[in-house]
Scaffold this active site. Structure first.
Site, short mmCIF file in Angstrom:
data_model
loop_
_atom_site.label_atom_id
_atom_site.label_comp_id
_atom_site.label_asym_id
_atom_site.label_seq_id
_atom_site.Cartn_x
_atom_site.Cartn_y
_atom_site.Cartn_z
N LYS A 153 0.85 -1.19 0.00
CA LYS A 153 0.00 0.00 0.00
C LYS A 153 0.88 1.24 0.00
O LYS A 153 2.04 1.22 0.42
CB LYS A 153 -0.94 0.02 1.21
CG LYS A 153 -0.27 0.08 2.59
CD LYS A 153 0.09 1.48 3.05
CE LYS A 153 0.69 1.48 4.46
NZ LYS A 153 1.22 2.82 4.85
N ASP A 165 -2.99 -1.51 10.25
CA ASP A 165 -3.13 -1.44 8.80
C ASP A 165 -3.73 -2.70 8.18
O ASP A 165 -4.03 -2.72 6.98
CB ASP A 165 -1.77 -1.18 8.14
CG ASP A 165 -1.33 0.28 8.26
OD1 ASP A 165 -2.19 1.14 8.51
OD2 ASP A 165 -0.12 0.54 8.10
#
Length: 298
Positions: free
Chosen positions: A11, A136
């Site tokens: 990401k 996350d």
């Protein structure tokens, strides 16, 4: 012996702001995040008991300090399933880069074990389970483009990025996340993300407007001159915008032209730097083949 193979995308943070601190000390975040086509690969196969991890990288722990092992343990505790897992991890996402490699691996392990043990847990349940492992992990399980708030548990899907290319440069240094938060708490920032403006740029599909709004509050307090140098070089080589991702240390540039992005990747490779060329992807963990035999693995 059969196994499940899962691709775990990295990401990047198009924006990152810290908007408060909870009573328990956790920082409250407001981020726009995007999964990209740079993947770790996780293989999982069932065992009668216990969890093992092989990643072939000596500096990475393979015990319960590793988020992949923690995710597997959380899965078995949550589901009550007897048995275990033999995990194998092929790393491509750089460590200490702010690209969520450990969280992506944890999300991929949850997806793999859910498939391997046929538990069919709802995505919301898997995300909540992932939250117990790392902040996350829920986003890494969702993937795509999203506004992420709270400590990472509040995820609002957004309109996908217009087609673009992302050149990521990871210098030879890494950043410890706890150290980055401590430096932010003690420092000052002159510019914070304008999240409404960034969301408007996404909605209008204006890549230049989006690039102008990419801001990460960790950049100013990181005190790492090389990061600023990489950012300037990306902009000089044609990036519409460039920003550090996560708590660092990787910096990425957003390009409308693939050739410019590829040239920037080549120019910035070397001198202890790693560089990658990737595109946005719309998914989290991707099971390529539900089950494959050991003889077919590579």
């Amino acid at each position: 012996m059969e196994q499940v193979k899962v691709f775990a995308p990295a990401k990047v943070n198009l924006s990152l702001d810290i908007v408060g601190i909870r009573r328990d000390g956790y920082h409250l975040m407001q981020m726009v995040m995007q999964t990209v086509g740079l993947f770790d690969v996780v293989y999982a196969e069932p065992r009668r008991e216990g969890i093992t991890l092989d990643c072939g990288i000596s500096r990475l722990p393979t015990d319960n300090r590793n988020l992949a092992v923690q995710a597997a343990a959380a899965f078995f505790r949550h589901t009550g399933r007897t048995g275990g897992a033999a995990l194998r991890l092929v790393k491509q996402i750089p460590s200490g880069a702010g690209m969520g490699g450990g969280s992506a691996d944890a999300a991929a392990v949850l997806a793999a074990l859910d498939k391997l043990y046929n538990t069919r847990l709802p995505r919301e349940e898997l995300c909540a389970l992932g939250e117990t492992v790392g902040a996350d992990v829920p986003f890494c399980f969702h993937g795509g483009t999203a506004l992420v708030e709270g400590i990472g548990e509040r995820i609002t899907p957004l309109r996908a990025l217009p087609r673009c290319w992302i050149t990521v440069v990871k210098p030879g240094i890494s950043v410890n996340t706890r150290t980055a938060f401590a430096a932010f708490d003690q420092g000052e920032v002159s510019r914070r993300p304008d999240t409404p403006a960034l969301l408007a740029a996404l909605e209008s599909r204006s890549l230049p407007a989006l690039a102008r709004e990419m801001v990460n509050v960790f950049e100013e307090t990181a005190a790492l001159p090389e990061l600023r140098q990489i950012k300037q070089e990306l902009l000089r080589l044609g990036a519409l915008g460039a920003v550090m991702t996560g708590s660092g240390s990787a910096v990425f540039g957003l390009f409308a032209d693939r050739r410019q992005a590829a040239l920037a990747r080549r120019r910035l490779e070397g001198n202890r730097r790693q560089s990658f060329l990737c595109e946005p992807v719309s998914h989290g963990p991707l099971i390529q083949a539900e089950r494959i035999s050991m003889e077919k693995t590579v």
